[in-house]
Design an enzyme around this catalytic site. Structure first.
Site, short mmCIF file in Angstrom:
data_model
loop_
_atom_site.label_atom_id
_atom_site.label_comp_id
_atom_site.label_asym_id
_atom_site.label_seq_id
_atom_site.Cartn_x
_atom_site.Cartn_y
_atom_site.Cartn_z
N GLU A 25 0.81 -1.22 0.00
CA GLU A 25 0.00 0.00 0.00
C GLU A 25 0.84 1.26 0.00
OE1 GLU A 25 -2.78 -0.07 3.36
OE2 GLU A 25 -2.72 -2.26 3.18
N CYS B 77 3.09 8.23 1.55
CA CYS B 77 3.55 7.28 2.55
C CYS B 77 3.71 5.94 1.85
CB CYS B 77 2.49 7.17 3.65
SG CYS B 77 2.81 5.86 4.85
N CYS C 11 5.41 -7.65 7.44
CA CYS C 11 6.42 -7.17 8.40
C CYS C 11 6.64 -8.26 9.43
CB CYS C 11 5.90 -5.90 9.08
SG CYS C 11 7.07 -5.15 10.24
N CYS D 150 4.38 -5.93 16.11
CA CYS D 150 3.75 -4.96 17.02
C CYS D 150 2.25 -5.28 17.19
CB CYS D 150 3.92 -3.53 16.50
SG CYS D 150 5.65 -3.05 16.36
N CYS E 268 -0.61 -3.30 15.15
CA CYS E 268 -0.37 -2.98 13.74
C CYS E 268 -0.93 -4.05 12.80
CB CYS E 268 1.13 -2.82 13.51
SG CYS E 268 1.52 -2.35 11.82
N GLY F 179 5.94 -2.52 6.61
CA GLY F 179 7.33 -2.97 6.71
C GLY F 179 8.18 -2.13 7.63
N GLU F 180 9.35 -2.65 7.95
CA GLU F 180 10.29 -1.95 8.82
C GLU F 180 11.51 -1.52 7.98
OE1 GLU F 180 10.80 -0.63 11.81
OE2 GLU F 180 12.88 -0.33 11.23
N SER G 242 10.67 5.96 9.36
CA SER G 242 10.14 5.58 10.66
C SER G 242 10.60 4.17 11.03
CB SER G 242 8.61 5.63 10.61
OG SER G 242 8.06 5.29 11.87
N SER H 18 9.25 4.90 16.55
CA SER H 18 7.96 4.48 17.10
C SER H 18 8.19 4.01 18.53
CB SER H 18 7.38 3.35 16.25
OG SER H 18 7.18 3.81 14.94
N LEU H 19 7.93 4.88 19.47
CA LEU H 19 8.24 4.57 20.87
C LEU H 19 7.04 3.89 21.54
CD1 LEU H 19 10.47 4.81 22.97
CD2 LEU H 19 9.52 7.03 23.64
N HIS H 20 5.92 4.56 21.53
CA HIS H 20 4.63 4.02 21.99
C HIS H 20 4.53 3.72 23.49
CE1 HIS H 20 3.56 4.12 17.88
NE2 HIS H 20 4.17 3.03 17.51
N ASN I 218 -5.47 3.87 15.35
CA ASN I 218 -6.41 3.37 14.35
C ASN I 218 -6.83 1.98 14.76
OD1 ASN I 218 -6.91 5.08 11.94
ND2 ASN I 218 -4.67 5.18 11.98
N CYS J 154 -1.98 2.15 7.33
CA CYS J 154 -1.35 1.17 6.47
C CYS J 154 -1.49 -0.26 6.96
CB CYS J 154 0.12 1.53 6.23
SG CYS J 154 0.27 2.37 4.67
N1 SAH Z 1 8.00 -0.18 10.90
C1 SAH Z 1 8.07 1.24 11.01
C2 SAH Z 1 7.22 1.99 10.01
C3 SAH Z 1 5.84 1.50 9.73
S1 SAH Z 1 4.51 1.88 10.81
C4 SAH Z 1 7.78 1.69 12.41
O1 SAH Z 1 7.45 0.85 13.24
O2 SAH Z 1 7.92 2.87 12.71
C5 SAH Z 1 4.30 3.61 10.80
C6 SAH Z 1 3.75 4.13 12.13
O3 SAH Z 1 2.38 3.76 12.33
C7 SAH Z 1 4.51 3.58 13.32
O4 SAH Z 1 4.73 4.58 14.25
C8 SAH Z 1 3.55 2.54 13.83
O5 SAH Z 1 3.84 2.21 15.16
C9 SAH Z 1 2.23 3.24 13.61
N2 SAH Z 1 1.06 2.36 13.66
C10 SAH Z 1 0.96 1.08 13.28
N3 SAH Z 1 -0.29 0.60 13.50
C11 SAH Z 1 -1.01 1.62 14.02
C12 SAH Z 1 -2.36 1.77 14.46
N4 SAH Z 1 -3.22 0.77 14.40
N5 SAH Z 1 -2.73 2.98 14.93
C13 SAH Z 1 -1.86 4.00 15.00
N6 SAH Z 1 -0.58 3.93 14.60
C14 SAH Z 1 -0.14 2.75 14.13
#
Ligand code: SAH
Length: 340
Positions: free
Chosen positions: A90, A103, A110, A114, A117, A157-158, A189, A212-214, A288, A329
């Site tokens: 995508e 994007c 991937c 996570c 995701c 993907g990463e 990212s 992506s810390l979270h 999301n 995505c």
């Molecule tokens: N693998 C990379 C880039 C892809 S994801 C990474 O982890 O950064 C791009 C961003 O979207 C990341 O910050 C990821 O954590 C976030 N993301 C993934 N799923 C999500 C969701 N359901 N809601 C909000 N953000 C999300």
């Protein structure tokens, strides 16, 4: 067969030179490729013999639009591309005040796992090639008619798990004879692969690094992101600090707000504490909701933002684009996979 579009101008020049072609041919072909040529037959300023030879020795892998969703709310377009081998990835076109941003994805699936995701649910199928990454930008631009000025590597993907390809992609889109997109207009990212962050730092790119810390604490982060297990937030933050020292580029931290998981006051306090002293920017993302996941969007985004700001941290909340077309995505690819 040679993957000609994954070559940079220098390699293309050398490859053609080995066949007795003059250097200017490389630039001619390169320009055709970046105007979106999908066959060598179109390259009408090349000799017939050369076109023929290219067809026999070189491969073009333009993606096909498998699905396209246009948001009625804000003009966001989501593309599902079918690659030459039938796999799908995508891209999303977002129209911001500061320019059109695409994007893009860097892998089919991937393997980072996570919990929130959609891209990782069925694991990784394969890496994309540099050409397949470039083509997402190029054909989004051609299909939509929107000139692209910014790229974010935040699709499926990463990026740091497909390291060499991503580096080459950056060089290709940056090339003046290609898309000519400035490094400062590109964001990469990562979920936080520590060794690769150090490796990337040594290239001293001017692109933006988003991490992506979270979660600021190991218990929560390891639960959400397997990549954290055995590494820990301390080591990640140290790598981020080294990255800043090496490149001079402020890091952007992504933080998807999840109800009851990472949105408590103490987590805001710990996050602020961790970021104090180095230039940083926190991007809070309203989660999301992914169909397969029990995680829910936080109801405390504003309070969390204020608590960080009160502690001197720069915070933005990501504006939601394409809400009517499930633009986050991984979701469109999942949907298509489930339907077929
Ligand atoms: N693998 C990379 C880039 C892809 S994801 C990474 O982890 O950064 C791009 C961003 O979207 C990341 O910050 C990821 O954590 C976030 N993301 C993934 N799923 C999500 C969701 N359901 N809601 C909000 N953000 C999300």
């Amino acid at each position: 067969m040679v993957d000609i579009k994954s070559m940079d101008l220098e390699e293309l020049t050398a490859w053609l030179k080995a066949q007795g072609e003059p250097a200017f041919r490389a630039r001619q072909i390169f320009r055709w490729l970046y105007r979106g040529a999908v066959s060598f037959g179109e390259m009408t300023d090349l000799s017939k013999a050369l076109r023929q030879r290219l067809e026999e020795t070189a491969l073009l892998t333009p993606p096909k639009v498998a699905r396209k969703q246009v948001s009625q709310q804000d003009g966001t377009i989501k593309y599902l591309w079918e690659l030459a081998d039938g796999n799908c990835v995508e891209s999303v076109l977002m129209r911001y005040q500061h320019g059109n941003t695409v994007c893009i994805s860097c892998q089919v699936g991937c393997r980072m796992g996570c919990a929130f995701c959609a891209s990782t649910i069925a694991g990784k199928v394969r890496d994309l090639s540099p050409a397949e990454m470039v083509d997402q930008v190029l054909f989004t631009q051609i299909d939509s008619g929107a000139p692209i000025s910014n790229i974010v590597l935040m699709g499926i993907g990463e990026p740091l798990d497909n390291f060499d390809t991503v580096l080459r992609f950056l060089a290709l889109v940056n090339c003046p004879d290609g898309l000519d997109i400035g490094m400062r207009h590109i964001s990469l990212s990562t979920c936080g692969l520590v060794e690769q962050i150090d490796k990337l730092a040594r290239h001293r790119l001017q692109s933006t690094l988003s991490v992506s810390l979270h979660a600021p604490d190991d218990e929560t982060r390891s639960k959400l992101m397997p990549v954290n297990r055995g590494v820990g937030v301390d080591r990640l933050m140290e790598a981020c600090r080294r990255y800043f020292e090496e490149t001079g580029r402020r890091i952007s931290y992504e933080y998807a707000m999840i109800d009851g998981v990472n949105d408590a006051d103490w987590q805001a306090d710990l996050l602020a504490k961790r970021l104090r002293g180095t230039p940083a920017h926190v991007n809070l993302i309203p989660l999301n909701q992914v169909e397969e996941s029990p995680l829910k969007p936080s109801r405390r985004v504003a309070a969390f933002q204020k608590r960080l700001e009160d502690r001197g941290i720069t915070v933005t909340v990501r504006r939601k684009l394409g809400g009517d077309i499930d633009a986050s995505c991984g979701q469109l690819r999942r949907k298509a996979m489930k339907e077929t």
